[in-house]
Motif scaffolding. Structure first.
Motif, PDB file in Angstrom:
ATOM      1  N   HIS A  48      -3.762  -5.848   3.421  1.00  0.00           N
ATOM      2  CA  HIS A  48      -4.723  -5.303   4.146  1.00  0.00           C
ATOM      3  C   HIS A  48      -4.134  -5.775   5.880  1.00  0.00           C
ATOM      4  CE1 HIS A  48      -7.957  -4.601   1.326  1.00  0.00           C
ATOM      5  NE2 HIS A  48      -7.122  -5.810   0.761  1.00  0.00           N
ATOM      6  N   LEU A  61      -4.310 -10.571   3.958  1.00  0.00           N
ATOM      7  CA  LEU A  61      -4.695  -9.796   5.213  1.00  0.00           C
ATOM      8  C   LEU A  61      -3.613 -10.356   6.506  1.00  0.00           C
ATOM      9  CD1 LEU A  61      -6.613  -8.390   7.177  1.00  0.00           C
ATOM     10  CD2 LEU A  61      -7.941 -10.359   7.440  1.00  0.00           C
ATOM     11  N   GLU A  75     -10.317  -2.290   5.230  1.00  0.00           N
ATOM     12  CA  GLU A  75     -10.638  -1.999   3.801  1.00  0.00           C
ATOM     13  C   GLU A  75      -9.482  -1.344   3.060  1.00  0.00           C
ATOM     14  OE1 GLU A  75     -12.828  -3.573   2.191  1.00  0.00           O
ATOM     15  OE2 GLU A  75     -14.211  -4.388   3.591  1.00  0.00           O
ATOM     16  N   GLN A  84      -6.085  -0.922   1.118  1.00  0.00           N
ATOM     17  CA  GLN A  84      -5.290  -1.727   0.597  1.00  0.00           C
ATOM     18  C   GLN A  84      -4.019  -1.025   0.333  1.00  0.00           C
ATOM     19  OE1 GLN A  84      -6.855  -3.510  -2.869  1.00  0.00           O
ATOM     20  NE2 GLN A  84      -7.687  -1.489  -3.846  1.00  0.00           N
TER      21      GLN A  84
END
Length: 255
Positions: A79, A20, A65, A67
């Motif tokens: 992400h 992330l 959400e 990717q």
């Protein structure tokens, strides 16, 4: 890690290393990802539920959400979060919910493995309470790597201060004083604040001159590997670094 371990990493049962990436606009996220993935300006692609590559959607929407990955580095899946300056509490809650939901993933490839938090040093305000809010709670087994970007901007800030405070300094004298003053500015505006948070990042990485050819983010990958608790993920992360280095060597040879 031994050479034998790195060679065996190609057989690890890890399909993707999931990261992330958090950062406000102009935090340098895209530049970092292109360097890490050796993308050389190639566009990222969005992955659908069937894990097939599709044309990249606009990342300006910052759907956490979603990717995506680069064609040059299929080992990484990313992400994106727009940071907390613009979205505030709403975006922070999205990030926390995302971390918690990914922690419940039954398979290793679906879990979140690391967080890269990009914090630019090219602004006048230092670090805000909103930017620090991520460190108020633990992220469990998912390590945060704090990445201070655009460190070269502090050199200019130091240079401006020296020129303003002392008109008699020569250009040569100013340049000699710049590194020490830039470090002092960084300590006061950024690092001091980071050291006061409740849940500190696992590692801190400093990046400068990322817009210049020849720079890389190898240290970021190494630090990410060191921050991981599972040896399997450590080896997989380092294997990606090895592939990137080999690719750069081949490019130099073929020039």
């Amino acid at each position: 890690m031994s050479q034998e371990q790195l060679e065996n990493s190609n057989n690890l049962q890890v399909e993707h290393f999931r990261i992330l990436v958090i950062g406000n606009a102009n935090a340098g996220k895209t530049t970092i990802l292109e360097k890490v993935c050796h993308a050389q300006g190639r566009e990222p692609v969005c992955l659908n539920n069937d894990s097939k590559l599709e044309p990249s959607a606009s990342r300006g929407n910052h759907e956490i959400e979603h990717q995506f990955q680069y064609p040059t580095a299929h080992g990484f899946v990313f992400h994106d979060s727009c940071g907390f300056e613009a979205g505030g509490a709403v975006e922070l809650q999205k990030v926390r919910n995302f971390i918690e939901s990914r922690a419940k993933g039954a398979q290793l490839k679906d879990q979140l493995h690391a967080i890269w938090y990009c914090l630019p040093t090219s602004n006048d305000r230092g670090m805000t309470d909103k930017e620090m809010s991520l460190f108020e709670r633990s992220t469990g087994n998912v390590p945060i790597i704090a990445i201070f970007t655009k460190m070269d901007a502090l050199d200019q800030e130091a240079r401006n201060q020296l020129m303003f405070n002392d008109d008699d300094l020569s250009r040569e004298a100013i340049e000699k004083k710049v590194p020490d003053l830039a470090e002092e500015i960084f300590q006061k505006k950024y690092l001091k604040r980071l050291n006061e948070v409740k849940h500190k990042p696992r590692y801190v990485v400093y990046l400068r001159d990322m817009n210049k050819e020849g720079t890389n983010c190898d240290e970021l990958i190494v630090r990410t590997s060191q921050a991981l608790d599972r040896d399997t993920l450590k080896l997989f992360c380092l294997s990606i670094l090895r592939i990137n280095i080999e690719s750069r060597i081949k490019q130099v040879i073929n020039k």
